[in-house]
Design a protein around this motif. Sequence first.
Motif, PDB file in Angstrom:
ATOM      1  N   ALA A   1       0.833  -1.215   0.000  1.00 50.01           N
ATOM      2  CA  ALA A   1       0.000   0.000   0.000  1.00 50.01           C
ATOM      3  C   ALA A   1       0.863   1.258   0.000  1.00 50.01           C
ATOM      4  O   ALA A   1       0.603   2.191  -0.757  1.00 50.01           O
ATOM      5  CB  ALA A   1      -0.938  -0.010   1.203  1.00 50.01           C
ATOM      6  N   ASP A   2       1.941   1.261   0.834  1.00 50.86           N
ATOM      7  CA  ASP A   2       2.858   2.428   0.874  1.00 50.86           C
ATOM      8  C   ASP A   2       3.439   2.703  -0.490  1.00 50.86           C
ATOM      9  O   ASP A   2       3.549   3.832  -0.918  1.00 50.86           O
ATOM     10  CB  ASP A   2       4.138   2.165   1.705  1.00 50.86           C
ATOM     11  N   PHE A   3       3.895   1.626  -1.131  1.00 50.49           N
ATOM     12  CA  PHE A   3       4.607   1.832  -2.389  1.00 50.49           C
ATOM     13  C   PHE A   3       3.646   2.300  -3.478  1.00 50.49           C
ATOM     14  O   PHE A   3       3.984   3.185  -4.271  1.00 50.49           O
ATOM     15  CB  PHE A   3       5.352   0.560  -2.807  1.00 50.49           C
ATOM     16  N   ALA A   4       2.451   1.721  -3.511  1.00 47.31           N
ATOM     17  CA  ALA A   4       1.447   2.166  -4.482  1.00 47.31           C
ATOM     18  C   ALA A   4       1.130   3.645  -4.249  1.00 47.31           C
ATOM     19  O   ALA A   4       0.980   4.418  -5.202  1.00 47.31           O
ATOM     20  CB  ALA A   4       0.180   1.318  -4.366  1.00 47.31           C
ATOM     21  N   GLU A   5       1.071   4.023  -2.980  1.00 41.87           N
ATOM     22  CA  GLU A   5       0.782   5.424  -2.665  1.00 41.87           C
ATOM     23  C   GLU A   5       1.938   6.337  -3.086  1.00 41.87           C
ATOM     24  O   GLU A   5       1.726   7.421  -3.626  1.00 41.87           O
ATOM     25  CB  GLU A   5       0.498   5.567  -1.166  1.00 41.87           C
ATOM     26  N   LEU A   6       3.162   5.864  -2.858  1.00 34.90           N
ATOM     27  CA  LEU A   6       4.338   6.637  -3.282  1.00 34.90           C
ATOM     28  C   LEU A   6       4.318   6.862  -4.798  1.00 34.90           C
ATOM     29  O   LEU A   6       4.542   7.976  -5.280  1.00 34.90           O
ATOM     30  CB  LEU A   6       5.626   5.896  -2.880  1.00 34.90           C
ATOM     31  N   LEU A   7       4.053   5.780  -5.544  1.00 30.75           N
ATOM     32  CA  LEU A   7       4.025   5.895  -7.007  1.00 30.75           C
ATOM     33  C   LEU A   7       2.939   6.870  -7.447  1.00 30.75           C
ATOM     34  O   LEU A   7       3.123   7.630  -8.398  1.00 30.75           O
ATOM     35  CB  LEU A   7       3.793   4.527  -7.656  1.00 30.75           C
ATOM     36  N   LEU A   8       1.831   6.856  -6.740  1.00 29.00           N
ATOM     37  CA  LEU A   8       0.726   7.742  -7.112  1.00 29.00           C
ATOM     38  C   LEU A   8       1.064   9.197  -6.790  1.00 29.00           C
ATOM     39  O   LEU A   8       0.940  10.073  -7.646  1.00 29.00           O
ATOM     40  CB  LEU A   8      -0.549   7.299  -6.391  1.00 29.00           C
ATOM     41  N   THR A   9       1.533   9.453  -5.576  1.00 30.56           N
ATOM     42  CA  THR A   9       1.729  10.847  -5.174  1.00 30.56           C
ATOM     43  C   THR A   9       3.000  11.453  -5.780  1.00 30.56           C
ATOM     44  O   THR A   9       3.001  12.599  -6.189  1.00 30.56           O
ATOM     45  CB  THR A   9       1.767  10.996  -3.641  1.00 30.56           C
ATOM     46  N   LYS A  10       4.090  10.656  -5.897  1.00 35.16           N
ATOM     47  CA  LYS A  10       5.354  11.215  -6.400  1.00 35.16           C
ATOM     48  C   LYS A  10       5.491  11.104  -7.924  1.00 35.16           C
ATOM     49  O   LYS A  10       6.197  11.890  -8.536  1.00 35.16           O
ATOM     50  CB  LYS A  10       6.553  10.501  -5.741  1.00 35.16           C
ATOM     51  N   CYS A  11       4.835  10.093  -8.521  1.00 40.04           N
ATOM     52  CA  CYS A  11       5.036   9.849  -9.953  1.00 40.04           C
ATOM     53  C   CYS A  11       3.741   9.960 -10.762  1.00 40.04           C
ATOM     54  O   CYS A  11       3.787   9.838 -11.979  1.00 40.04           O
ATOM     55  CB  CYS A  11       5.616   8.459 -10.192  1.00 40.04           C
ATOM     56  N   ALA A  12       2.614  10.128 -10.094  1.00 43.39           N
ATOM     57  CA  ALA A  12       1.302  10.115 -10.770  1.00 43.39           C
ATOM     58  C   ALA A  12       1.108   8.828 -11.577  1.00 43.39           C
ATOM     59  O   ALA A  12       0.571   8.839 -12.684  1.00 43.39           O
ATOM     60  CB  ALA A  12       1.118  11.355 -11.638  1.00 43.39           C
ATOM     61  N   ILE A  13       1.592   7.715 -11.007  1.00 48.24           N
ATOM     62  CA  ILE A  13       1.410   6.408 -11.646  1.00 48.24           C
ATOM     63  C   ILE A  13       0.462   5.577 -10.786  1.00 48.24           C
ATOM     64  O   ILE A  13       0.671   5.456  -9.577  1.00 48.24           O
ATOM     65  CB  ILE A  13       2.752   5.666 -11.777  1.00 48.24           C
ATOM     66  N   VAL A  14      -0.569   5.023 -11.428  1.00 46.24           N
ATOM     67  CA  VAL A  14      -1.502   4.158 -10.708  1.00 46.24           C
ATOM     68  C   VAL A  14      -1.095   2.698 -10.918  1.00 46.24           C
ATOM     69  O   VAL A  14      -0.940   2.248 -12.051  1.00 46.24           O
ATOM     70  CB  VAL A  14      -2.956   4.340 -11.214  1.00 46.24           C
ATOM     71  N   VAL A  15      -0.877   1.980  -9.813  1.00 44.05           N
ATOM     72  CA  VAL A  15      -0.647   0.523  -9.862  1.00 44.05           C
ATOM     73  C   VAL A  15      -1.605  -0.105  -8.852  1.00 44.05           C
ATOM     74  O   VAL A  15      -2.212   0.603  -8.052  1.00 44.05           O
ATOM     75  CB  VAL A  15       0.810   0.137  -9.503  1.00 44.05           C
ATOM     76  N   THR A  16      -1.730  -1.425  -8.895  1.00 46.18           N
ATOM     77  CA  THR A  16      -2.598  -2.091  -7.918  1.00 46.18           C
ATOM     78  C   THR A  16      -1.739  -2.760  -6.858  1.00 46.18           C
ATOM     79  O   THR A  16      -0.869  -3.579  -7.197  1.00 46.18           O
ATOM     80  CB  THR A  16      -3.475  -3.152  -8.604  1.00 46.18           C
ATOM     81  N   PRO A  17      -1.925  -2.418  -5.575  1.00 47.94           N
ATOM     82  CA  PRO A  17      -1.155  -3.082  -4.523  1.00 47.94           C
ATOM     83  C   PRO A  17      -1.518  -4.567  -4.462  1.00 47.94           C
ATOM     84  O   PRO A  17      -2.698  -4.920  -4.529  1.00 47.94           O
ATOM     85  CB  PRO A  17      -1.567  -2.360  -3.240  1.00 47.94           C
ATOM     86  N   GLY A  18      -0.491  -5.416  -4.358  1.00 48.65           N
ATOM     87  CA  GLY A  18      -0.714  -6.862  -4.411  1.00 48.65           C
ATOM     88  C   GLY A  18      -1.644  -7.382  -3.332  1.00 48.65           C
ATOM     89  O   GLY A  18      -2.408  -8.320  -3.572  1.00 48.65           O
ATOM     90  N   ASN A  19      -1.615  -6.770  -2.148  1.00 47.89           N
ATOM     91  CA  ASN A  19      -2.468  -7.278  -1.070  1.00 47.89           C
ATOM     92  C   ASN A  19      -3.944  -6.996  -1.324  1.00 47.89           C
ATOM     93  O   ASN A  19      -4.803  -7.569  -0.667  1.00 47.89           O
ATOM     94  CB  ASN A  19      -2.012  -6.713   0.288  1.00 47.89           C
ATOM     95  N   GLY A  20      -4.244  -6.115  -2.300  1.00 48.92           N
ATOM     96  CA  GLY A  20      -5.631  -5.877  -2.673  1.00 48.92           C
ATOM     97  C   GLY A  20      -6.299  -7.124  -3.243  1.00 48.92           C
ATOM     98  O   GLY A  20      -7.520  -7.243  -3.254  1.00 48.92           O
ATOM     99  N   PHE A  21      -5.474  -8.065  -3.721  1.00 50.25           N
ATOM    100  CA  PHE A  21      -6.003  -9.327  -4.268  1.00 50.25           C
ATOM    101  C   PHE A  21      -6.003 -10.436  -3.233  1.00 50.25           C
ATOM    102  O   PHE A  21      -6.345 -11.569  -3.535  1.00 50.25           O
ATOM    103  CB  PHE A  21      -5.165  -9.782  -5.473  1.00 50.25           C
ATOM    104  N   GLY A  22      -5.581 -10.106  -2.019  1.00 53.90           N
ATOM    105  CA  GLY A  22      -5.471 -11.116  -0.962  1.00 53.90           C
ATOM    106  C   GLY A  22      -4.150 -10.950  -0.230  1.00 53.90           C
ATOM    107  O   GLY A  22      -3.148 -10.530  -0.836  1.00 53.90           O
TER     108      GLY A  22
END
Length: 389
Positions: free
Chosen positions: A338-359
């Motif tokens: 979740a942290d890393f997905a948030e970092l990519l979104l806020t610092k790079c404007a890149i949307v990815v899906t955090p792996g734990n979202g799938f389990g």
Amino acid sequence: MKPFEPADRVKTLPPYLFAQIDKKKAQLKAQGADIIDLGVGDPDQPTPSHIIESLQKAAADPRYHRYPSYSGMGAFNESVARFYKRRFNVNLNPRNEVITLIGSKEGIAHLPLAVINPGDIALVPTPAYPVYSVAVSFCGGTSYFMPLVEQNGYLPDFSAIPKDIAQKAKLMFLNYPNNPTSAVASPDFFKQVVRFANENNIIVCHDAAYTETYFDGYLPPSFLETPGAREVGIEFHSLSKTYNMTGWRIGFAVGNADVIAGLGKVKSNIDSGAFDAVQVAGITALDSDQDCVEEMRALYARRREVLVEGLKSAGLEPMSPKATFYVWTKVPKGYGSADFAELLLTKCAIVVTPGNGFGQPGEGYFRMTLCLGEERLAEAVERIKALKL
Ligand SMILES: *Cc1c(COP(=O)(O)O)cnc(C)c1O
């Protein structure tokens, strides 16, 4: 009148995976950020024109304006049988071993209604497509989760399932090539599945949405190629990913005639089938030459090169997919998904899906899709490199 109180099955649904991300994405967009969305698994390319033309013609034909047949248009089911023969060398009886679906998600979500009684157990992989476990819980069933982890090649370890659970389980979901990990399964693994299913009287539902999105000459098998598979299970398939037809809602299930009949009975009480004109276009897709699919694979292969090599040069360790349009990557040390997905979104404007979202076993990973052009993927890589991970 009191305020509306949703049913327990709705109230207990897990929080929507993308809700938090969508909110941040909307904020960033409002600030004018140039967002690169590698979150959604939805082909960016248009449906091939010969398929569109086929729909246009069929849509104008009054023969196709009435209720479709419940089990699917006979000609569509025959076309599916030809596809299975050609691609997998599997013989199917189009009359009772094929059923047309309004997208494979529809069939996956309805199947447990034909199999699961309240209190029954289903074996469900995790991380996974969320529909499997939600559909089981909608029927009052319980999911026993089979963790998919890197050490096991993201295949479930049947020996780790307690005997009493295995014997009580009625249903098992599997999905190879896999979303979200991009892992693939060998014919030997499918043999193990058939053995385990026979020993424990379990119906196997294999989700084969990505068998046509493959690279490097690797040819993903169908579960139904496995000796004995038809006795224990069915396979879900879809035109969505293969022909860029996600919006059209057309898929199918094939295999065990009794299970297909059960699913058909459920469906005949819920929906009235896929629009006949869409089925006609589906026949065009399956029966025409498959150059468009070859081109799609070449396109994703070039994108895969850009993203996978780029992520490596940025210091990450992506798994290069043999199939699917997903790139599954470990998050850098010191971060959670979740942290890393948030970092990519806020610092790079890149949307990815955090792996734990799938389990939960997906914690420590993130998923990116190849559903954007090479230039955008290269731009994403540049932004990640600038983070100096
Ligand atoms: C996309 C997808 C599907 C279903 O797609 P439909 O459009 O409903 O046919 C099913 N399973 C997985 C794992 C998927 O990623």
